[in-house]
Write a protein that holds these residues in place. Structure first.
Motif, PDB file in Angstrom:
ATOM      1  N   ALA A 102      56.637  81.511  75.149  1.00 35.28           N
ATOM      2  CA  ALA A 102      55.248  81.226  74.891  1.00 35.28           C
ATOM      3  C   ALA A 102      55.671  79.715  74.566  1.00 35.28           C
ATOM      4  CB  ALA A 102      55.355  82.429  73.762  1.00 35.28           C
ATOM      5  N   THR A 103      55.891  79.033  75.188  1.00 34.38           N
ATOM      6  CA  THR A 103      56.247  77.401  75.002  1.00 34.38           C
ATOM      7  C   THR A 103      55.323  76.342  75.901  1.00 34.38           C
ATOM      8  OG1 THR A 103      58.713  78.026  74.735  1.00 34.38           O
ATOM      9  CG2 THR A 103      57.550  75.828  75.530  1.00 34.38           C
ATOM     10  N   ALA A 104      54.368  77.246  76.949  1.00 30.24           N
ATOM     11  CA  ALA A 104      53.354  77.024  78.034  1.00 30.24           C
ATOM     12  C   ALA A 104      51.857  77.404  76.302  1.00 30.24           C
ATOM     13  CB  ALA A 104      53.332  77.529  78.596  1.00 30.24           C
ATOM     14  N   ARG A 105      52.039  78.238  76.588  1.00 32.08           N
ATOM     15  CA  ARG A 105      51.194  78.803  75.183  1.00 32.08           C
ATOM     16  C   ARG A 105      51.053  77.961  74.507  1.00 32.08           C
ATOM     17  NH1 ARG A 105      46.295  79.787  74.690  1.00 32.08           N
ATOM     18  NH2 ARG A 105      45.638  81.089  72.634  1.00 32.08           N
ATOM     19  N   VAL A 106      51.930  77.350  73.879  1.00 30.11           N
ATOM     20  CA  VAL A 106      51.594  76.595  73.148  1.00 30.11           C
ATOM     21  C   VAL A 106      51.170  75.125  72.576  1.00 30.11           C
ATOM     22  CG1 VAL A 106      53.323  75.688  70.380  1.00 30.11           C
ATOM     23  CG2 VAL A 106      53.395  77.603  71.321  1.00 30.11           C
ATOM     24  N   GLN A 107      51.646  75.135  73.989  1.00 29.72           N
ATOM     25  CA  GLN A 107      51.257  73.679  74.665  1.00 29.72           C
ATOM     26  C   GLN A 107      49.884  73.230  74.940  1.00 29.72           C
ATOM     27  OE1 GLN A 107      54.645  73.574  78.071  1.00 29.72           O
ATOM     28  NE2 GLN A 107      55.612  71.790  76.992  1.00 29.72           N
ATOM     29  N   GLU A 108      49.349  74.231  75.557  1.00 30.36           N
ATOM     30  CA  GLU A 108      48.110  74.268  75.972  1.00 30.36           C
ATOM     31  C   GLU A 108      47.082  74.639  74.392  1.00 30.36           C
ATOM     32  OE1 GLU A 108      47.508  78.689  77.575  1.00 30.36           O
ATOM     33  OE2 GLU A 108      48.556  77.590  79.848  1.00 30.36           O
ATOM     34  N   LEU A 109      47.696  75.402  73.289  1.00 28.94           N
ATOM     35  CA  LEU A 109      47.397  75.212  72.133  1.00 28.94           C
ATOM     36  C   LEU A 109      47.258  73.746  71.000  1.00 28.94           C
ATOM     37  CD1 LEU A 109      48.286  78.876  71.157  1.00 28.94           C
ATOM     38  CD2 LEU A 109      46.114  77.988  70.908  1.00 28.94           C
ATOM     39  N   VAL A 110      48.030  72.987  71.555  1.00 31.40           N
ATOM     40  CA  VAL A 110      48.520  71.919  71.114  1.00 31.40           C
ATOM     41  C   VAL A 110      47.202  71.131  71.640  1.00 31.40           C
ATOM     42  CG1 VAL A 110      50.219  69.520  70.983  1.00 31.40           C
ATOM     43  CG2 VAL A 110      50.534  72.390  69.989  1.00 31.40           C
ATOM     44  N   ALA A 111      47.442  70.787  72.864  1.00 30.87           N
ATOM     45  CA  ALA A 111      46.444  69.949  73.593  1.00 30.87           C
ATOM     46  C   ALA A 111      45.132  70.310  73.516  1.00 30.87           C
ATOM     47  CB  ALA A 111      47.087  70.095  75.502  1.00 30.87           C
ATOM     48  N   ARG A 112      44.490  71.349  73.408  1.00 34.77           N
ATOM     49  CA  ARG A 112      43.419  71.952  72.731  1.00 34.77           C
ATOM     50  C   ARG A 112      43.010  71.247  71.432  1.00 34.77           C
ATOM     51  NH1 ARG A 112      41.765  76.994  75.023  1.00 34.77           N
ATOM     52  NH2 ARG A 112      43.474  77.940  72.943  1.00 34.77           N
ATOM     53  N   THR A 113      43.867  71.915  70.898  1.00 40.47           N
ATOM     54  CA  THR A 113      43.440  71.387  69.242  1.00 40.47           C
ATOM     55  C   THR A 113      43.115  69.660  69.224  1.00 40.47           C
ATOM     56  OG1 THR A 113      44.912  72.984  68.521  1.00 40.47           O
ATOM     57  CG2 THR A 113      44.056  71.681  66.796  1.00 40.47           C
ATOM     58  N   VAL A 114      44.091  69.030  69.731  1.00 34.75           N
ATOM     59  CA  VAL A 114      44.236  67.238  69.861  1.00 34.75           C
ATOM     60  C   VAL A 114      43.090  66.855  70.243  1.00 34.75           C
ATOM     61  CG1 VAL A 114      45.385  65.538  70.710  1.00 34.75           C
ATOM     62  CG2 VAL A 114      46.931  67.525  70.147  1.00 34.75           C
ATOM     63  N   GLU A 115      42.160  67.542  71.320  1.00 38.39           N
ATOM     64  CA  GLU A 115      41.363  66.959  72.288  1.00 38.39           C
ATOM     65  C   GLU A 115      40.012  67.825  71.038  1.00 38.39           C
ATOM     66  OE1 GLU A 115      41.345  69.535  75.389  1.00 38.39           O
ATOM     67  OE2 GLU A 115      42.208  68.504  76.410  1.00 38.39           O
ATOM     68  N   ARG A 116      40.020  68.381  70.385  1.00 32.07           N
ATOM     69  CA  ARG A 116      38.737  68.179  69.190  1.00 32.07           C
ATOM     70  C   ARG A 116      39.196  67.555  67.889  1.00 32.07           C
ATOM     71  NH1 ARG A 116      39.362  74.859  68.558  1.00 32.07           N
ATOM     72  NH2 ARG A 116      38.266  75.628  70.935  1.00 32.07           N
ATOM     73  N   VAL A 117      40.233  67.699  67.992  1.00 30.18           N
ATOM     74  CA  VAL A 117      40.667  66.727  66.825  1.00 30.18           C
ATOM     75  C   VAL A 117      40.143  65.160  66.716  1.00 30.18           C
ATOM     76  CG1 VAL A 117      42.694  65.468  65.532  1.00 30.18           C
ATOM     77  CG2 VAL A 117      42.180  68.262  65.646  1.00 30.18           C
ATOM     78  N   ASP A 118      40.124  64.811  68.479  1.00 29.07           N
ATOM     79  CA  ASP A 118      40.035  63.564  68.929  1.00 29.07           C
ATOM     80  C   ASP A 118      38.676  63.331  68.752  1.00 29.07           C
ATOM     81  OD1 ASP A 118      42.402  62.108  69.661  1.00 29.07           O
ATOM     82  OD2 ASP A 118      42.651  62.902  71.810  1.00 29.07           O
ATOM     83  N   ALA A 119      37.932  64.343  69.057  1.00 27.64           N
ATOM     84  CA  ALA A 119      36.815  64.478  69.063  1.00 27.64           C
ATOM     85  C   ALA A 119      35.711  64.524  67.884  1.00 27.64           C
ATOM     86  CB  ALA A 119      35.664  65.805  70.047  1.00 27.64           C
ATOM     87  N   ALA A 120      36.074  65.031  66.908  1.00 24.12           N
ATOM     88  CA  ALA A 120      35.728  65.044  65.631  1.00 24.12           C
ATOM     89  C   ALA A 120      35.993  63.134  64.957  1.00 24.12           C
ATOM     90  CB  ALA A 120      36.530  65.888  64.777  1.00 24.12           C
ATOM     91  N   VAL A 121      37.080  62.621  64.880  1.00 23.07           N
ATOM     92  CA  VAL A 121      37.432  61.272  64.938  1.00 23.07           C
ATOM     93  C   VAL A 121      36.601  60.241  64.994  1.00 23.07           C
ATOM     94  CG1 VAL A 121      39.205  59.397  65.242  1.00 23.07           C
ATOM     95  CG2 VAL A 121      39.623  61.951  64.597  1.00 23.07           C
ATOM     96  N   ALA A 122      35.992  61.150  66.611  1.00 22.29           N
ATOM     97  CA  ALA A 122      34.734  60.528  67.882  1.00 22.29           C
ATOM     98  C   ALA A 122      33.795  59.826  66.826  1.00 22.29           C
ATOM     99  CB  ALA A 122      34.873  60.231  69.393  1.00 22.29           C
ATOM    100  N   ALA A 123      33.242  61.499  66.511  1.00 27.05           N
ATOM    101  CA  ALA A 123      32.445  61.936  65.500  1.00 27.05           C
ATOM    102  C   ALA A 123      31.886  60.937  64.262  1.00 27.05           C
ATOM    103  CB  ALA A 123      31.629  62.895  66.050  1.00 27.05           C
ATOM    104  N   VAL A 124      33.200  60.516  63.119  1.00 25.28           N
ATOM    105  CA  VAL A 124      33.523  59.984  62.014  1.00 25.28           C
ATOM    106  C   VAL A 124      33.415  58.786  62.924  1.00 25.28           C
ATOM    107  CG1 VAL A 124      34.750  59.501  60.632  1.00 25.28           C
ATOM    108  CG2 VAL A 124      35.112  61.743  61.238  1.00 25.28           C
ATOM    109  N   GLU A 125      33.688  58.154  63.273  1.00 24.69           N
ATOM    110  CA  GLU A 125      33.848  56.422  63.530  1.00 24.69           C
ATOM    111  C   GLU A 125      32.527  56.449  64.838  1.00 24.69           C
ATOM    112  OE1 GLU A 125      36.536  56.244  66.827  1.00 24.69           O
ATOM    113  OE2 GLU A 125      38.354  55.943  65.494  1.00 24.69           O
TER     114      GLU A 125
END
Length: 73
Positions: free
Chosen positions: A36-59
């Motif tokens: 499951a390690t690869a799946r967790v890494q995928e989830l982290v990467a995808r969530t970080v991208e979403r958080v980055d987009a949300a932070v950009a929207a806030v900025e």
């Protein structure tokens, strides 16, 4: 809407954190990475991208508000 989006990302990150703890527990017990390690890494990467987009929207919103305040002076 933005607050709800950030709260959802927070919820996902909590779930990912739980998954990461499971992966670490398995690795510590067996000396091997769980499949499951690869799946967790995928989830982290995808969530970080979403958080980055949300932070950009806030900025962006903050930048727009600053411009409007300056224009109103």
């Amino acid at each position: 809407m933005l607050r709800a989006e950030l709260m959802e990302h927070r919820r996902v990150l909590r779930n990912v954190g739980g998954n990461l703890n499971d992966v670490a527990r398995h690795a510590n017990a067996t000396g091997e990475l769980h499949a499951a390690t690869a799946r967790v890494q995928e989830l982290v990467a995808r969530t970080v991208e979403r958080v980055d987009a949300a932070v950009a929207a806030v900025e962006h919103v903050g930048g727009q508000a600053r411009l409007e305040r300056r224009a109103a002076r």
